[in-house]
Design a protein around this motif. Sequence first.
Motif, PDB file in Angstrom:
ATOM      1  N   THR A  33       0.851  -1.187   0.000  1.00  0.00           N
ATOM      2  CA  THR A  33       0.000   0.000   0.000  1.00  0.00           C
ATOM      3  C   THR A  33       0.891   1.242   0.000  1.00  0.00           C
ATOM      4  N   ASP A  37      -1.834   6.467   0.346  1.00  0.00           N
ATOM      5  CA  ASP A  37      -3.047   5.914   0.950  1.00  0.00           C
ATOM      6  C   ASP A  37      -3.076   6.112   2.466  1.00  0.00           C
ATOM      7  N   GLU A  69     -12.685  10.608   7.723  1.00  0.00           N
ATOM      8  CA  GLU A  69     -13.678  10.404   6.670  1.00  0.00           C
ATOM      9  C   GLU A  69     -13.942  11.694   5.899  1.00  0.00           C
ATOM     10  N   LEU A  72     -11.176  12.080   3.401  1.00  0.00           N
ATOM     11  CA  LEU A  72     -11.392  11.183   2.270  1.00  0.00           C
ATOM     12  C   LEU A  72     -12.446  11.737   1.330  1.00  0.00           C
ATOM     13  N   THR A  73     -13.484  12.322   1.887  1.00  0.00           N
ATOM     14  CA  THR A  73     -14.537  12.913   1.064  1.00  0.00           C
ATOM     15  C   THR A  73     -13.965  14.028   0.191  1.00  0.00           C
ATOM     16  N   LYS A  75     -11.094  14.120  -0.932  1.00  0.00           N
ATOM     17  CA  LYS A  75     -10.234  13.487  -1.938  1.00  0.00           C
ATOM     18  C   LYS A  75     -11.035  12.482  -2.763  1.00  0.00           C
ATOM     19  N   SER A  76     -12.288  12.787  -3.014  1.00  0.00           N
ATOM     20  CA  SER A  76     -13.179  11.962  -3.841  1.00  0.00           C
ATOM     21  C   SER A  76     -13.528  10.626  -3.210  1.00  0.00           C
ATOM     22  N   GLY A  77     -13.420  10.524  -1.893  1.00  0.00           N
ATOM     23  CA  GLY A  77     -13.871   9.333  -1.195  1.00  0.00           C
ATOM     24  C   GLY A  77     -12.977   8.115  -1.325  1.00  0.00           C
ATOM     25  N   THR A  78     -11.817   8.270  -1.905  1.00  0.00           N
ATOM     26  CA  THR A  78     -10.920   7.129  -2.038  1.00  0.00           C
ATOM     27  C   THR A  78     -10.022   7.053  -0.810  1.00  0.00           C
ATOM     28  N   GLY A  79      -9.660   5.874  -0.435  1.00  0.00           N
ATOM     29  CA  GLY A  79      -8.767   5.718   0.705  1.00  0.00           C
ATOM     30  C   GLY A  79      -9.041   4.428   1.441  1.00  0.00           C
ATOM     31  N   LEU A  80      -8.268   4.214   2.464  1.00  0.00           N
ATOM     32  CA  LEU A  80      -8.371   2.995   3.260  1.00  0.00           C
ATOM     33  C   LEU A  80      -9.449   3.145   4.328  1.00  0.00           C
TER      34      LEU A  80
END
Length: 99
Positions: A33, A37, A69, A72-73, A75-80
Amino acid sequence: MNNQSTTSINPNDSYDAYWQENHGTRPYIEKKTPYADYQPAYQTGHEGYDRYLGKSFDEAEAELKLDYEAILTQKSGTGLAWIKVIDAVRDAWDRAGTT
């Protein structure tokens, strides 16, 4: 000017440089990873230490999860998932408390 809050830490700051260099040595890292990330987790712990000054990590954990969270939102909701990064958040929290 960007849309990020003024409390956001610039990823080029020294805390980020430290984690870029050292994250691969941490026992919680999934070896394949990439650092990118985990960066939101380190940011959450670093910023959260000051944001929730006076609280222990355990006392602030629910708020930290929401903060993570929210990043992440942005950043377009991507992530661990939180469960995969909680140790990274705690690690950055602990380091922020000693620097």
